[in-house]
Structures are given as structure tokens and as C-alpha cells.
Design a protein around this motif. Structure first.
Motif, PDB file in Angstrom:
ATOM      1  N   UNK A   1       1.243  -1.350   0.128  1.00  0.00           N
ATOM      2  CA  UNK A   1      -0.353  -0.241   0.123  1.00  0.00           C
ATOM      3  C   UNK A   1       0.872   1.037   0.308  1.00  0.00           C
ATOM      4  N   UNK A   2       1.585   0.618   0.629  1.00  0.00           N
ATOM      5  CA  UNK A   2       2.949   2.782   0.747  1.00  0.00           C
ATOM      6  C   UNK A   2       3.895   2.768  -0.268  1.00  0.00           C
ATOM      7  N   UNK A   3       3.618   1.884  -1.344  1.00  0.00           N
ATOM      8  CA  UNK A   3       4.984   1.597  -3.072  1.00  0.00           C
ATOM      9  C   UNK A   3       3.285   2.783  -3.897  1.00  0.00           C
ATOM     10  N   UNK A   4       2.654   2.212  -3.768  1.00  0.00           N
ATOM     11  CA  UNK A   4       1.334   2.810  -3.957  1.00  0.00           C
ATOM     12  C   UNK A   4       1.076   4.286  -3.429  1.00  0.00           C
ATOM     13  N   UNK A   5       0.954   4.498  -2.616  1.00  0.00           N
ATOM     14  CA  UNK A   5       0.212   6.225  -2.748  1.00  0.00           C
ATOM     15  C   UNK A   5       1.798   6.874  -2.185  1.00  0.00           C
ATOM     16  N   UNK A   6       2.494   6.272  -2.208  1.00  0.00           N
ATOM     17  CA  UNK A   6       3.920   6.976  -2.228  1.00  0.00           C
ATOM     18  C   UNK A   6       3.872   7.831  -4.354  1.00  0.00           C
ATOM     19  N   UNK A   7       3.691   6.671  -5.023  1.00  0.00           N
ATOM     20  CA  UNK A   7       3.571   6.301  -6.333  1.00  0.00           C
ATOM     21  C   UNK A   7       2.649   7.613  -6.821  1.00  0.00           C
ATOM     22  N   UNK A   8       1.517   7.530  -6.286  1.00  0.00           N
ATOM     23  CA  UNK A   8       0.914   8.133  -6.796  1.00  0.00           C
ATOM     24  C   UNK A   8       0.020   9.511  -5.882  1.00  0.00           C
ATOM     25  N   UNK A   9       1.524   9.466  -5.305  1.00  0.00           N
ATOM     26  CA  UNK A   9       1.216  11.034  -4.326  1.00  0.00           C
ATOM     27  C   UNK A   9       0.220  11.056  -3.419  1.00  0.00           C
ATOM     28  N   UNK A  10      -0.480  10.328  -2.935  1.00  0.00           N
ATOM     29  CA  UNK A  10      -1.484  10.246  -1.607  1.00  0.00           C
ATOM     30  C   UNK A  10      -1.096  10.655  -0.412  1.00  0.00           C
ATOM     31  N   UNK A  11      -1.359  11.756   0.454  1.00  0.00           N
ATOM     32  CA  UNK A  11      -1.012  11.803   1.484  1.00  0.00           C
ATOM     33  C   UNK A  11      -1.588  11.015   2.256  1.00  0.00           C
ATOM     34  N   UNK A  12      -1.065  10.211   3.614  1.00  0.00           N
ATOM     35  CA  UNK A  12      -1.619   9.361   4.331  1.00  0.00           C
ATOM     36  C   UNK A  12      -1.183   9.658   5.652  1.00  0.00           C
ATOM     37  N   UNK A  13      -1.869   8.749   6.505  1.00  0.00           N
ATOM     38  CA  UNK A  13      -1.744   8.610   7.930  1.00  0.00           C
ATOM     39  C   UNK A  13      -1.585   6.955   8.863  1.00  0.00           C
ATOM     40  N   UNK A  14      -0.878   6.685   9.389  1.00  0.00           N
ATOM     41  CA  UNK A  14      -0.452   5.801   9.596  1.00  0.00           C
ATOM     42  C   UNK A  14      -1.097   5.442  11.149  1.00  0.00           C
ATOM     43  N   UNK A  15      -1.743   4.576  11.431  1.00  0.00           N
ATOM     44  CA  UNK A  15      -2.509   4.952  12.372  1.00  0.00           C
ATOM     45  C   UNK A  15      -3.366   3.710  13.430  1.00  0.00           C
ATOM     46  N   UNK A  16      -3.266   3.400  14.160  1.00  0.00           N
ATOM     47  CA  UNK A  16      -4.535   1.930  15.106  1.00  0.00           C
ATOM     48  C   UNK A  16      -2.481   1.324  15.485  1.00  0.00           C
ATOM     49  N   UNK A  17      -2.435  -0.105  15.951  1.00  0.00           N
ATOM     50  CA  UNK A  17      -1.576  -1.169  16.026  1.00  0.00           C
ATOM     51  C   UNK A  17      -0.355  -0.777  15.198  1.00  0.00           C
ATOM     52  N   UNK A  18      -0.517  -0.075  14.164  1.00  0.00           N
ATOM     53  CA  UNK A  18       0.615  -0.332  13.468  1.00  0.00           C
ATOM     54  C   UNK A  18       1.065   1.430  13.831  1.00  0.00           C
ATOM     55  N   UNK A  19       0.654   2.245  13.877  1.00  0.00           N
ATOM     56  CA  UNK A  19       1.105   3.736  14.308  1.00  0.00           C
ATOM     57  C   UNK A  19       1.865   3.091  15.454  1.00  0.00           C
ATOM     58  N   UNK A  20       1.469   2.835  16.617  1.00  0.00           N
ATOM     59  CA  UNK A  20       2.158   2.451  18.028  1.00  0.00           C
ATOM     60  C   UNK A  20       2.804   1.282  17.661  1.00  0.00           C
ATOM     61  N   UNK A  21       2.844   1.043  17.218  1.00  0.00           N
ATOM     62  CA  UNK A  21       4.029   0.067  16.792  1.00  0.00           C
ATOM     63  C   UNK A  21       4.731   0.177  16.039  1.00  0.00           C
TER      64      UNK A  21
END
Length: 157
Positions: free
Chosen positions: A10-30
Motif C-alpha cells: 500500500x505504501x508503494x502505491x500511495x507514494x507513487x501516486x503522491x497520495x497523502x496518508x497517515x498510519x494509525x492504530x496498532x501499526x502507529x503504536x508499533x
């Protein structure tokens, strides 16, 4: 299950498409040092990008794009299964959660300019600020959220 594969997919796609994002939840805690087992990859992104992301992952889609509501969440989004791992996308459009602490629905204000860059799986990515993560997890107050809060408070001592 490979959280790393799902994450990079998912990050590869979001960065390739210049889509802003924010990781949240358990992965953010990690990202902040929690060692709790991960259940999924959770991200916020702008409503305007939902169709592009859904189209990109169409063959892996298990939900949405649609409104989802249960006893904890009232959100717009989509979900994929990648390498056996759920990737849950929530948009910034009328995103609400139910605060067990306050017994009321709370609107989340998602500001993609207020993220913190953290390293996850060897990659610099945009993550929800620690104080925002702790605040919503304390209010949501599910067992898993309170576990994250406890672990994070221990890490930051």
C-alpha cells in the motif's frame, strides 16, 4: 502472514501516486515502540483518493468503498487482504469513533500535515502524532487500545 508485504504494497502505491496518508492504530503504536502483535495495517487518506486506491487494489478488495458503522466506528473506507493481512483504509470524510470513556461519538480531525515521520519495516513513513494516537486510544478504550496505551506509556517513560 506478512505485515511487511502488506505494508509495502500500500505504501508503494500511495507514494507513487503522491497520495497523502497517515498510519494509525496498532501499526502507529508499533512505530512508537509497542511490541503488541499486529492485527492489520490501518491508514487514513483523503476521501478524494479513495477511488484510486480501491481501483488499484480491486483484486484484493474485501470491503468498500462504502460507509462502515459498528459500535466503535462510523467511517468511510475500503479493505484489502494482502498476504493474509488486512489493509484497512479510512478516509478523512466524517470519520467518527465512539468514546467509551465519554459515552459519545467523537469526530476525528485528520490533518495530513501534522504527521510524524517514523521508520517502519525499514521505511520512512507518515504516522499519527503520538499524543493524538494516545488520546484517541484512551477515548476509544477497547481492550486492545488500552493495551496499546499501557505499552506506549511504558516505552516513553
Amino acid at each position: 502472514m506478512s505485515y511487511e508485504n502488506a505494508f509495502h504494497w500500500i505504501i508503494d502505491f500511495l507514494e507513487q501516486e503522491s497520495v497523502p496518508y497517515m498510519i494509525m492504530g496498532g501499526l502507529a503504536a508499533y512505530a512508537y515502540g509497542s511490541d503488541r502483535e499486529l492485527y492489520d495495517v490501518d491508514l487514513y487518506l483523503p476521501q478524494s483518493a479513495l477511488k484510486r486506491v480501491t481501483d488499484f487494489g480491486e483484486q484484493f478488495k474485501t470491503f468498500g468503498p462504502a460507509r462502515y458503522r459498528d459500535e466503535f466506528w462510523d467511517i468511510e473506507g475500503t479493505q484489502f487482504i494482502i498476504s493474509g493481512v488486512k489493509v484497512e483504509i479510512t478516509t478523512d470524510d466524517n470519520c467518527r469513533f465512539f468514546s467509551e470513556k465519554d459515552s459519545m461519538w467523537i469526530e476525528l480531525e485528520i490533518d495530513f500535515d501534522s504527521t510524524v515521520t517514523k521508520n517502519i519495516f525499514g521505511r520512512e513513513v507518515e504516522v499519527m502524532k503520538l499524543e493524538d494516537l494516545l488520546s484517541y486510544k484512551k477515548q476509544l478504550a477497547r481492550d486492545v487500545d488500552l493495551d496499546d496505551v499501557s505499552r506506549l506509556e511504558e516505552v516513553i517513560r
